[in-house]
Design an enzyme around this catalytic site. Structure first.
Site, PDB file in Angstrom:
ATOM      1  N   ASP A  24      -2.205  -1.675  10.815  1.00  0.00           N
ATOM      2  CA  ASP A  24      -2.251  -1.586   9.354  1.00  0.00           C
ATOM      3  C   ASP A  24      -2.945  -2.782   8.699  1.00  0.00           C
ATOM      4  OD1 ASP A  24      -1.122   0.789   8.742  1.00  0.00           O
ATOM      5  OD2 ASP A  24       0.802  -0.011   8.045  1.00  0.00           O
ATOM      6  N   LYS A  52       0.847  -1.202   0.000  1.00  0.00           N
ATOM      7  CA  LYS A  52       0.000   0.000   0.000  1.00  0.00           C
ATOM      8  C   LYS A  52       0.876   1.243   0.000  1.00  0.00           C
ATOM      9  CE  LYS A  52       0.626   1.350   4.507  1.00  0.00           C
ATOM     10  NZ  LYS A  52       1.747   2.193   4.732  1.00  0.00           N
TER      11      LYS A  52
HETATM   12  P1  ATP Z   1       4.055  -0.848   8.281  1.00  0.00           P
HETATM   13  O1  ATP Z   1       4.036   0.127   7.146  1.00  0.00           O
HETATM   14  O2  ATP Z   1       2.943  -1.877   8.242  1.00  0.00           O
HETATM   15  O3  ATP Z   1       4.178  -0.241   9.628  1.00  0.00           O
HETATM   16  P2  ATP Z   1       6.556  -1.644   7.196  1.00  0.00           P
HETATM   17  O4  ATP Z   1       6.088  -1.671   5.799  1.00  0.00           O
HETATM   18  O5  ATP Z   1       7.423  -0.517   7.595  1.00  0.00           O
HETATM   19  O6  ATP Z   1       5.341  -1.714   8.169  1.00  0.00           O
HETATM   20  P3  ATP Z   1       7.039  -4.495   7.136  1.00  0.00           P
HETATM   21  O7  ATP Z   1       7.752  -4.848   5.882  1.00  0.00           O
HETATM   22  O8  ATP Z   1       5.599  -4.819   7.220  1.00  0.00           O
HETATM   23  O9  ATP Z   1       7.306  -2.973   7.509  1.00  0.00           O
HETATM   24  O10 ATP Z   1       7.871  -5.216   8.302  1.00  0.00           O
HETATM   25  C1  ATP Z   1       8.024  -4.710   9.584  1.00  0.00           C
HETATM   26  C2  ATP Z   1       8.631  -5.810  10.463  1.00  0.00           C
HETATM   27  O11 ATP Z   1       7.750  -6.923  10.493  1.00  0.00           O
HETATM   28  C3  ATP Z   1       9.965  -6.305   9.946  1.00  0.00           C
HETATM   29  O12 ATP Z   1      10.909  -6.068  10.943  1.00  0.00           O
HETATM   30  C4  ATP Z   1       9.793  -7.796   9.716  1.00  0.00           C
HETATM   31  O13 ATP Z   1      10.815  -8.567  10.276  1.00  0.00           O
HETATM   32  C5  ATP Z   1       8.480  -8.150  10.394  1.00  0.00           C
HETATM   33  N1  ATP Z   1       7.660  -9.065   9.582  1.00  0.00           N
HETATM   34  C6  ATP Z   1       6.908 -10.069  10.054  1.00  0.00           C
HETATM   35  N2  ATP Z   1       6.279 -10.713   9.065  1.00  0.00           N
HETATM   36  C7  ATP Z   1       6.602 -10.111   7.920  1.00  0.00           C
HETATM   37  C8  ATP Z   1       6.275 -10.339   6.554  1.00  0.00           C
HETATM   38  N3  ATP Z   1       5.461 -11.326   6.175  1.00  0.00           N
HETATM   39  N4  ATP Z   1       6.786  -9.498   5.633  1.00  0.00           N
HETATM   40  C9  ATP Z   1       7.610  -8.484   6.011  1.00  0.00           C
HETATM   41  N5  ATP Z   1       7.973  -8.245   7.293  1.00  0.00           N
HETATM   42  C10 ATP Z   1       7.480  -9.044   8.250  1.00  0.00           C
END
Ligand code: ATP
Length: 283
Positions: free
Chosen positions: A135, A11
């Site tokens: 989220d 997103k």
């Molecule tokens: P958001 O925007 O939802 O706050 P983000 O996009 O910054 O999050 P994500 O890639 O969703 O970050 O990952 C955040 C943390 O979640 C990472 O440290 C990762 O280790 C953990 N995590 C757990 N499951 C997953 C997954 N399926 N894909 C990515 N990260 C994951």
């Protein structure tokens, strides 16, 4: 049970207005139009052998996985006692980058197990999703959503006309809670009345946000923690984007272009790692 696959679109927050942390759970209130885009992970669910535990393979992500947590939360909430499942994730969404990749995977995992269980109830899936992270409810049905509360109140919006999205990942990572903490330190959150005013504006224009509403109020906090974002924002502006902004809590930078072809050209011209995407569900 047979194997099934689904996609988990990333997103982008086309706007994110930031309010104060709630006393009840410490999560920040926000008003955000989130748009699912064609940059997506792919999930495959297969039955695991009898007696096995639910499991996941997700190269590129270490530690507890939100998609597996989603399967467990689904079983706990619905009492579904179907055979153990194995999830395989092909990760394309940058990790810890502000594009909700983990939440997207969790949303896809919920859709996959709900289909196995014969349960078609998005309201229930969103309740389960809310226990996994703020989220996640917005990811139960990929599309364009207006998210309020701390993200858990989700209204589906009509799909937008096609436009181009340029995604420029960073080699750095930002943990979302750190960015919210930095926003508090910088005094960025609005007072409740000012957040309500933002919601009224956004609600009136959610189908096609005017330029003045394409704002990410977490951006100064992400830039403060990750100063290299500034150069990337400048590069995306130089590439001709109508808007350059930090994706969610960062450090990914996105560019919005009127035409998908413009974003595709910019992705070819920018240093490696930049990809072009489109709003999910548009031509
Ligand atoms: P958001 O925007 O939802 O706050 P983000 O996009 O910054 O999050 P994500 O890639 O969703 O970050 O990952 C955040 C943390 O979640 C990472 O440290 C990762 O280790 C953990 N995590 C757990 N499951 C997953 C997954 N399926 N894909 C990515 N990260 C994951």
């Amino acid at each position: 049970m047979s194997a099934a696959t689904d996609v988990a679109p990333a997103k982008v927050n086309l706007c994110l207005f930031l309010g104060p942390a709630r006393a009840a759970d410490g999560r920040h209130e926000l008003v955000s139009v989130m748009q699912a885009v064609t940059l997506a992970d792919a999930l495959t669910l297969t039955p695991a052998g009898a007696g096995a535990a639910d499991s996941i393979a997700c190269p590129g992500v270490n530690g507890d996985n939100l998609a597996l947590a989603a399967v467990r939360a689904f079983r706990a909430r619905t009492g579904w006692a179907g055979p153990p499942v194995h999830l395989e994730v092909v990760k394309r969404i940058p990790v810890a980058a502000g594009m909700a990749g983990g939440s997207a995977d969790a949303g896809a995992a919920l859709r996959l197990v709900a289909a196995q269980a014969g349960i078609a109830d998005d309201g229930l899936l969103r309740e389960i999703a809310a226990t996994l992270g703020a989220d996640v409810p917005a990811q139960v049905r990929p599309g364009r959503v207006l998210a309020t509360g701390a993200g858990e109140h989700v209204e589906m919006l009509a799909p937008p006309p096609p436009y181009g999205v340029l995604v420029v990942p960073s080699s750095e990572r930002l943990a979302t809670p750190d960015v919210f903490r930095e926003a508090d330190r910088l005094g960025l959150p609005r007072e409740p009345a000012a957040l309500a005013a933002a919601l009224a504006e956004v609600r009136a224009h959610a189908a096609d946000l005017p330029d003045a509403l394409i704002v990410n109020e977490l951006e100064p906090a992400a830039r403060s923690l990750c100063p290299s974002i500034d150069a990337t924002l400048a590069r995306v502006r130089d590439a001709g984007a109508d808007h350059a902004l930090v994706a969610g809590s960062g450090p990914t930078v996105i560019g919005l272009f009127a035409e998908p072809a413009q974003a595709e050209r910019a992705a070819r011209e920018l240093p490696s790692g930049a990809v072009a995407a489109r709003p999910w569900g548009t031509a």
